[in-house]
Motif scaffolding. Structure first.
Motif, PDB file in Angstrom:
ATOM      1  N   LEU A 196      38.589  59.690  30.010  1.00 16.46           N
ATOM      2  CA  LEU A 196      39.620  60.006  30.664  1.00 16.46           C
ATOM      3  C   LEU A 196      40.728  58.922  30.780  1.00 16.46           C
ATOM      4  CD1 LEU A 196      38.188  62.680  33.178  1.00 16.46           C
ATOM      5  CD2 LEU A 196      39.783  63.235  31.340  1.00 16.46           C
ATOM      6  N   ALA A 197      40.098  57.657  31.246  1.00 11.54           N
ATOM      7  CA  ALA A 197      40.930  56.628  31.407  1.00 11.54           C
ATOM      8  C   ALA A 197      41.679  55.972  30.131  1.00 11.54           C
ATOM      9  CB  ALA A 197      40.080  55.455  32.108  1.00 11.54           C
ATOM     10  N   ILE A 198      41.060  56.249  29.145  1.00  9.57           N
ATOM     11  CA  ILE A 198      41.672  56.070  27.847  1.00  9.57           C
ATOM     12  C   ILE A 198      42.871  56.872  27.525  1.00  9.57           C
ATOM     13  CG2 ILE A 198      41.342  55.885  25.212  1.00  9.57           C
ATOM     14  CD1 ILE A 198      38.332  55.274  25.884  1.00  9.57           C
ATOM     15  N   HIS A 215      47.186  49.476  31.548  1.00 11.85           N
ATOM     16  CA  HIS A 215      46.904  49.619  32.630  1.00 11.85           C
ATOM     17  C   HIS A 215      46.782  51.408  32.811  1.00 11.85           C
ATOM     18  CE1 HIS A 215      47.332  45.446  33.905  1.00 11.85           C
ATOM     19  NE2 HIS A 215      48.382  45.511  33.452  1.00 11.85           N
ATOM     20  N   THR A 216      45.739  51.936  33.938  1.00 10.51           N
ATOM     21  CA  THR A 216      45.564  53.298  34.065  1.00 10.51           C
ATOM     22  C   THR A 216      46.650  53.369  35.370  1.00 10.51           C
ATOM     23  OG1 THR A 216      43.481  53.301  32.895  1.00 10.51           O
ATOM     24  CG2 THR A 216      44.101  55.149  34.372  1.00 10.51           C
ATOM     25  N   PRO A 217      47.643  54.217  35.493  1.00  5.15           N
ATOM     26  CA  PRO A 217      48.305  54.394  36.577  1.00  5.15           C
ATOM     27  C   PRO A 217      47.663  55.056  37.733  1.00  5.15           C
ATOM     28  CG  PRO A 217      49.290  55.629  34.890  1.00  5.15           C
ATOM     29  CD  PRO A 217      48.047  54.742  34.186  1.00  5.15           C
ATOM     30  N   ASN A 218      47.949  55.223  38.771  1.00  3.30           N
ATOM     31  CA  ASN A 218      47.802  56.041  39.983  1.00  3.30           C
ATOM     32  C   ASN A 218      46.228  56.490  40.137  1.00  3.30           C
ATOM     33  OD1 ASN A 218      50.533  55.957  40.325  1.00  3.30           O
ATOM     34  ND2 ASN A 218      50.930  57.454  39.041  1.00  3.30           N
ATOM     35  N   LEU A 219      45.331  55.693  39.930  1.00  2.48           N
ATOM     36  CA  LEU A 219      43.844  56.006  40.248  1.00  2.48           C
ATOM     37  C   LEU A 219      43.352  55.453  41.408  1.00  2.48           C
ATOM     38  CD1 LEU A 219      41.937  55.313  36.809  1.00  2.48           C
ATOM     39  CD2 LEU A 219      42.348  57.435  37.792  1.00  2.48           C
ATOM     40  N   PRO A 220      42.775  56.421  42.291  1.00  3.91           N
ATOM     41  CA  PRO A 220      42.283  56.044  43.419  1.00  3.91           C
ATOM     42  C   PRO A 220      41.220  54.688  43.110  1.00  3.91           C
ATOM     43  CG  PRO A 220      41.393  58.166  42.868  1.00  3.91           C
ATOM     44  CD  PRO A 220      42.452  57.836  41.830  1.00  3.91           C
TER      45      PRO A 220
END
Length: 535
Positions: A514-516, A269-274
């Motif tokens: 960037l997500a990776i 999971h990618t944390p803290n993304l708007p």
């Protein structure tokens, strides 16, 4: 952050000329990408008669429908070694980052339909690069294996690096990075250790085979006669030796099992993304006409940023201190990133500015994006007096030692030590891609020709015999050689980047990369000492 106010006129003749030139360059690299696909299609009927799925069909079955796939090093080995027609592009495998059962994974599919999937030195370099990306980004690895092994013409070039590939597999397992392999065909000698070192092994009944020595070598070495199935077939390995873990009934069934195994792994999971972010104010298609067809003409890298940044907004860092090196903060799909771009050569003040900015991004944990378009460091008496060497060294120190994720996009020229300072391949960017107009070399082709001419002419003058015709030929030949070997295709073939991209895909690609990188930082390490072994 304030929006960048674009000055680009997308109705001008210059824009249209630039756009035409870029579209031609895009078509050129797309045509090169098609050559292995054409070779695969020409041989398709013979493989379908055997009941085999073609490599791209296997890939499509493995990936989640509709999910994006970032292909990596698609042009590795293009027209290198014995690849005369370009069909060997890809180095014997299709590799990339895709989604399998909802999990982002590194995927490798051996391209057995082109030259038997044999591995050239470029193919070995690609395999090692893929492993490096998987390790750095903590990506599970799924391999659909069916390869002819090393190209024996170049066995002396691939043998030692091949050992590193096996060591990397062991280290990935110990680092808690799962590896799943479907053995679709024969795996002999060193090829048997690739599945052997995987954490999960799937074999296909009546089709797979694994052995350290195949029947011919076995007979030659020991005199023993054995058929392929009894020596190392799928049923034997799954029921007796234990080298296989799952027995599949077909290619498709093996891929189904691989997807089910991946489904048992934890989700990333990618944390803290708007959840919401603003699109750029200007169309991405403008990138086609932004870059001058004449590489000597300048443009403002902020025009590029205005078309990839959320809301076209940027917080410019030290904008008045040096105008040739551009530093600042932007967001891409809601993700913060620090950018360093070029509006010209790197000056002492530009190097100083970039080094400070890199340290600030390191302090805040902000990833860095380098947009290459530079002839290198400024040269001349004035900049030497201002300490270009020491200031350049500070920038190189900062780039080399920054631990945040570093991404590079070559959007123009990347020459000399400027390539190093802008985080070229040698400085280990997490990912590096090139636009089709990009060029990478120690110096420009014309400059290289002139330098060699001057040096040779001075040598001739000392002997009292200056041959102008020979000097002309030397200068022209050197310039032509450098020109041919510094373009995007030639550099991508040597794996100086991870692939060539259409400029219009830049924002979307960077969002995924960037997500990776963010996901990699959030995945807990479940390390053990030796990796998973079969007993």
């Amino acid at each position: 952050m304030q929006p960048i106010h674009s000055q680009l006129d997308n109705r001008s003749s210059d824009f249209n000329n630039n756009r035409t030139a870029m579209l031609e360059q895009i078509a050129h690299f797309r045509e090169a990408e098609q050559r292995p696909l054409q070779a695969e299609r020409e041989r398709a009927s013979r493989y379908r008669e055997r009941g085999w799925l073609l490599p791209r069909e296997r890939l499509n079955l493995l990936l989640d429908p509709g999910a994006p796939f970032i292909e990596l090093c698609a042009l590795a080995g293009y027209k290198l070694y014995d690849d005369q027609d370009g069909s060997g592009a890809g180095g014997g495998a299709i590799c990339g980052i895709g989604q399998v059962s909802g999990r982002r994974c590194m995927v490798r599919v051996d391209n057995y339909a082109v030259k038997g999937g044999t591995i050239s030195p470029a193919g070995m370099d690609k395999a090692l690069r893929i492993q490096q990306i998987a390790l750095e980004n903590r990506l599970s690895v799924v391999t659909l294996a069916q390869s002819g092994g090393a190209n024996l013409k170049y066995a002396t070039d691939t043998f030692a690096p091949g050992g590193l590939g096996f060591a990397n597999q062991a280290r990935m397992s110990a680092a808690g990075i799962p590896q799943i392999t479907v053995v679709h065909g024969g795996a002999t000698a060193g090829g048997a250790y690739q599945p052997g070192l995987s954490d999960y092994v799937i074999m296909v009944r009546g089709q797979s085979g694994m052995y350290l020595a195949g029947p011919p070598l076995l007979k030659a070495a020991t005199g023993e006669i054995a058929d392929e199935e009894s020596l190392g077939g799928a049923e034997m390995h799954c029921s007796e030796s234990g080298s296989g873990d799952y027995l599949a009934e077909s290619d498709a069934d093996g891929i189904r099992l691989a997807r089910e195994i991946v489904a048992t792994l934890p989700c990333r999971h990618t944390p803290n993304l708007p959840e919401e972010y603003a699109d750029p104010l200007y169309p991405i298609d403008d990138l086609l006409g932004l870059i001058p067809a004449d590489s000597k003409k300048p443009y403002d890298v902020r025009e590029l940023l205005a078309r990839i940044a959320d809301g076209s907004a940027m917080l410019d860092f030290k904008a008045q201190f040096d105008r040739q090196t551009v530093c600042g903060h932007i967001r891409i799909e809601g993700q913060a990133v620090g950018i360093i771009g070029n509006n010209g050569p790197i000056t002492p003040k530009g190097a100083n500015k970039a080094a400070q900015f890199i340290q600030l991004c390191e302090q805040s944990g902000t990833p860095l994006l380098f947009l290459h378009n530079t002839t290198g460091f400024m040269v001349g008496t004035e900049v030497e007096h201002h300490g270009i060497i020491k200031h350049g060294a500070k920038m190189i120190q900062a780039v080399a030692n920054a631990r945040v994720a570093k991404l590079s996009i070559l959007v123009g020229g990347s020459y000399g030590a400027g390539n190093y300072a802008m985080c070229g391949r040698g400085f280990g960017p997490r990912f590096i891609f090139a636009w089709p107009n990009a060029r990478t070399a120690v110096m420009g082709a014309a400059q290289a020709g002139k330098v060699l001419r001057i040096v040779t002419e001075q040598k001739m003058a000392r002997s009292g015999q200056v041959d102008t015709a020979l000097l002309d030929k030397l200068e022209n030949d050197t310039s032509a050689f450098m020109q041919a070997n510094s373009d995007a295709l030639a550099c991508s073939a040597r794996l100086w980047d991870d692939g060539i991209i259409d400029p219009r895909d830049t924002r979307k690609l960077l969002g995924m990369l960037l997500a990776i990188c963010r996901e990699a930082g959030s995945v807990p390490a479940r390390q053990n000492t030796f990796g998973v072994a079969r007993f």
